[in-house]
Design an enzyme around this catalytic site. Structure first.
Site, short mmCIF file in Angstrom:
data_model
loop_
_atom_site.label_atom_id
_atom_site.label_comp_id
_atom_site.label_asym_id
_atom_site.label_seq_id
_atom_site.Cartn_x
_atom_site.Cartn_y
_atom_site.Cartn_z
N LYS A 1 -23.42 -23.46 44.86
CA LYS A 1 -23.96 -22.91 43.46
C LYS A 1 -23.28 -21.94 42.98
CE LYS A 1 -29.14 -23.04 44.72
NZ LYS A 1 -29.41 -24.16 43.76
N PHE B 1 -22.22 -21.80 36.63
CA PHE B 1 -22.55 -22.76 35.50
C PHE B 1 -23.74 -23.76 36.12
CE2 PHE B 1 -19.47 -23.89 38.79
CZ PHE B 1 -20.29 -25.09 39.42
N GLY B 2 -24.06 -23.98 37.28
CA GLY B 2 -25.12 -24.94 38.03
C GLY B 2 -24.90 -25.24 39.28
N ASP B 3 -25.00 -26.20 39.66
CA ASP B 3 -24.91 -26.71 41.22
C ASP B 3 -23.91 -27.70 41.43
OD1 ASP B 3 -27.05 -25.04 41.64
OD2 ASP B 3 -28.68 -26.69 41.65
N LYS C 1 -20.53 -32.02 40.22
CA LYS C 1 -20.73 -30.47 39.49
C LYS C 1 -21.75 -31.12 38.49
CE LYS C 1 -16.66 -27.75 39.84
NZ LYS C 1 -15.36 -27.17 39.16
N ASP D 1 -5.41 -20.18 38.52
CA ASP D 1 -6.55 -19.61 39.11
C ASP D 1 -5.96 -19.99 40.66
OD1 ASP D 1 -8.51 -18.06 40.22
OD2 ASP D 1 -10.21 -19.49 39.21
#
Length: 450
Positions: free
Chosen positions: A203, A206-208, A222, A314
């Site tokens: 999770k 932004f969503g699952d 995603k 990142d």
């Protein structure tokens, strides 16, 4: 007469536009949507030798497939190409000229900040409908409510439902491209009907992230429901269409729903993130060979990004995933940009980010190299959080004075030297990923890692 198309070189990926059953023994049958890789051109330019994903080779007709391309860098993809932002009523009316019934756009409301306006051309004039934003929902008539603008537009496209006309043709904002059209054109659009979502495996804000099945293969998906967030993830998906390397998590395709959902489908990495993998196994399970292999896997992916002028921004063990057969692959291209671009840094992971990137927002391959040094430290400390026992607020001041972390317990001196080289305060003094790979391979060849 159409121009003769240049032959596709070996290794080109294609996507099948139709089913092909094959008529001769040497033919390679396939189904619409299959991804095929060109092996060679045949004497007849209308046919290619190709292989499917399980490695079976055969002859395919060129006109049944389309070449997969990267989404062009700089293409401004939009889930809402009809959304024109802050424009006035008069500007909207000029954009919808000459009049064409059903031509429409959406703009921000000038009279009611926070609301929107739907502008529709109808019978020679433009009607302006206020879209009210109330309790996190949108409505024109306060009877039917929508989660987002895309759902609203989809509804009124199928039915006028009280408007002067149904919405027929979007007035696309200049310089933007409808995301769905672009993914379809470049061969990356997948069919929602063939995707089964099985279970949630992660999770995010932004969503699952879900485990899915696409045409019999396990995939990671995603699922992004919020239209503003989905817009940001389009950039990630379009970067991924341009990248292909065995140590980068591979994009399989994208599904853009008219209701505003965005699904980014990638290969499934069964063993999860590298940081969790290291923490859950530890020193007793993972030997020196394994740690060096993970280090090289990541380094090769980064050398590829360096060679293609992409900066990840990142890089950390949490953003590296491990496959069923223990291959480490770099993922999470949310911040990846072409090397020349700068951006507002927002919430940057301080412990992984190079000082010049934190201070001046200067991101480069050399700032990725700094992060790679931190990632090496994570690998050799079996997933510890960097700068242990130093409060977060003190990390940057200490690093800028020249502080470097000690070697993790049991870390080979040769590997620690590589880490320290990545942490030069002067970015120009840091090695390239090509040099880092050569150094790690030297360590491997001379067994300096054991």
């Amino acid at each position: 007469m159409s121009a003769i198309q240049a032959a596709w070189p070996s290794g080109t990926e294609c996507i099948a536009k139709y089913n092909f059953h094959g008529t001769a023994e040497q033919d390679l049958p396939f189904c619409k949507g299959d991804v095929l890789t060109i092996v060679a051109v045949t004497k007849d330019p209308n046919w290619y030798k190709a292989k499917n994903k399980v490695g079976r080779e055969g002859i395919i007709p060129a006109n049944y497939v389309q070449k997969r391309e990267g989404v062009k860098a700089g293409t401004k993809l939009s889930l809402m190409p009809w959304f024109h932002g802050k424009i006035t009523r008069e500007q909207a009316e000029r954009l919808l000229y000459p009049p064409e019934t059903g031509l429409f756009l959406v703009r921000e409301s000038t009279n009611y900040p926070g609301d929107y306006t739907l502008c529709v051309s109808c019978d020679g004039k433009v009607e302006h409908y206020r879209i009210m934003y109330h309790a996190s929902k949108l409505s024109i008539d306060e009877e039917v409510y929508f989660e987002n603008l895309m759902q609203l537009v989809e509804h009124y496209t199928s039915d006028a439902d009280g408007l002067c006309t149904r919405l027929i043709k979007p007035k696309v904002m200049e310089g933007t491209v409808a995301a769905q059209d672009e993914f379809y054109r470049s061969g990356w659009a997948l069919n929602m009907k063939e995707l089964k979502l099985l279970q949630t495996i992660g999770k995010g804000e932004f969503g699952d992230v879900m485990l899915g099945d696409y045409r019999g293969n396990k995939v990671a998906v995603k699922c992004i429901k919020n239209d503003a967030t989905a817009q940001a993830f389009l950039a990630e998906a379009s970067v991924m269409t341009q990248l292909r390397h065995s140590n980068l998590v591979q994009l399989l395709g994208v599904i853009v729903e008219e209701k505003g959902g965005l699904y980014i489908v990638t290969e499934y990495m069964a063993k999860g993130s590298l940081v969790d993998y290291l923490r859950s196994r530890g020193r007793s399970v993972l030997g020196g060979d394994c740690l060096l292999k993970f280090s090289l896997d990541v380094c090769e992916a980064m050398e590829y990004l360096e060679g293609n002028n992409f900066v990840h921004r990142d890089l950390a063990a949490r953003n590296v995933l491990v496959s069923e057969d223990n291959v480490a692959k770099v993922s999470d291209f949310g911040l990846t940009k072409e090397a020349s671009s700068t951006q507002d840094t927002g919430k940057l992971p301080v412990k992984w980010t190079a000082p010049e990137a934190l201070r001046e927002k200067k991101f480069s391959t050399k700032s990725d190299v700094w992060s790679f040094g931190i990632l090496l430290w994570e690998i050799y400390s079996f997933g510890r959080v960097p700068y242990p026992r130093i409060p977060l607020k003190d990390v940057v001041p200490r690093v800028e004075k020249g502080y470097k972390m000690d070697a993790p317990d049991g870390c080979p001196p040769a590997v620690y030297e590589v880490m320290k080289n990545c942490w030069h305060l002067d970015a120009a003094m840091r090695p390239s990923f090509l040099q880092l790979r050569e150094q790690l391979e030297h360590i491997k060849t001379h067994e300096l890692h054991l």
